[in-house]
Design an enzyme around this catalytic site. Structure first.
Site: not given
Ligand code: 13P
Length: 342
Positions: A45, A178, A223
């Site tokens: 990782r 988000e 987001k």
């Molecule tokens: P993805 O762009 O793969 O959806 O991931 C963005 C992200 O941080 C989701 O929490």
């Protein structure tokens, strides 16, 4: 660099730069490594993320900040430098995922609540000392054609996002808020208009709760998902996705929010880029609009790398290319020709 929340939020989203979401939890990164038959060890990782963060061109020119996982913010590169120092030396800002994942919501079958509020004040303090200047919390909203999401699940996720955001600002950390309406959930056959309706309702609720929690909108980044039909019903054109996404954002997101950075949510690399570019090409948007992609920035890089030392340069080249394409998209200037030029 300025430590004011509003300046950090602008630095995260301005000038075509965007965020690299490299905050996969240990179980999610395992799924990504499974695709290249690589064991998910701490060292692998670290090697993978070191490859991304030492991609000079991408990090200096296109990536404003990196969302890290708890393990990574404490990790050292193979040469002994902190990974966070490598990010900062490239002129990019370290950030941290602070939620503890979406768990089944009691009383609401098939819907989730994101956990991680307990003890968050103390964890934010530590993350600040480790160099994080922004954080991420992802609320996950199920969607189908008629039943989901329920009002109770939307409200409880919005309240958690608001409490998280207020705690971040108290700790001098910019919250990325988000609320993700799933494009790739089950059954995944909802229409784009259903996504519009749910996105409008969710964003209204989220901003209502942010207001009640006294979150300063100048010091946050939103987001969101794009307005798009479900993964098993994808047919809307690039123009329709862009037009409906801009319309819903204009009707729900106050102009005091400095920046919006989309998630990719299971869109293909090129779809995610084309949509972002079309959104910016509409123009006259009150906020900066950019990317905060995980999969759509990393899929090609992981495949090119394949877990092999001799492929690091190829992995970096793939990452730099995707980062540049999304930078052009955040300026509304990407064309298909740019893809082929590479
Ligand atoms: P993805 O762009 O793969 O959806 O991931 C963005 C992200 O941080 C989701 O929490």
């Amino acid at each position: 660099m300025s430590e004011r929340l509003e300046d950090i939020a602008i630095a995260m989203t301005a000038g075509g730069k965007g965020l690299l979401a490299a905050d996969e939890s240990t179980s999610t990164i395992k799924k990504r490594f499974d695709t290249i038959h690589l064991e998910s060890t701490e060292e692998n990782r670290r090697d993978y993320r070191e490859m991304l963060f030492t991609t000079k061109e991408a990090m200096e020119k296109y990536i404003s900040g990196v969302i890290l996982f708890d393990e990574t913010i404490r990790q050292k590169a193979s040469d002994g430098r902190m990974l966070t120092d490598i990010i900062r030396q490239a002129g990019s800002i370290p950030g941290i995922k602070v939620d503890e994942g979406a768990k089944p919501l009691a009383g609401f079958p098939d819907e989730t609540i994101t956990e991680g509020l307990d003890g968050l004040r103390g964890r934010l303090k530590e993350y600040y000392e480790l160099g994080a200047r922004f954080a991420k919390w992802r609320g996950v909203i199920a969607i189908d054609s008629n039943k989901f999401p329920t009002w109770g699940a939307v409200r409880q996720n919005a309240q958690a996002l608001a409490r998280y955001a207020a705690l971040c600002q108290e700790a001098q950390i910019v919250p990325i808020v988000e609320p993700e309406i799933l494009m790739d959930g089950k059954p995944g056959n909802h229409s784009i208009d259903r996504c519009y309706e749910v996105t409008e309702h969710v964003l209204r609720t989220v901003f209502d709760e942010l207001f009640s929690a006294r979150v300063k909108l100048e010091g946050m980044v939103l987001k969101p998902n794009m307005v798009i039909d479900g993964k098993n019903a994808r047919k809307a054109s690039v123009e329709e996705v862009a037009e409906k996404t801009v319309r819903v954002l204009k009707s729900t997101v106050p102009a005091t929010v400095p920046g919006i950075a989309f998630l990719s949510g299971g869109q293909s690399d090129e779809e995610a880029t084309a949509h972002l570019s079309a959104i910016n090409a509409i123009g006259n948007l009150p906020w900066k609009v950019t990317f905060s992609y995980g999969r759509a920035l990393q899929a090609a890089a992981i495949a090119a790398w394949g877990g092999k030392k001799q492929n690091v340069a190829a992995g970096q080249k793939a990452f730099a290319h995707r980062a540049k394409m999304n930078y052009l998209a955040a300026l509304g200037k990407w064309t298909k020709k740019d893809e082929q030029a590479a």
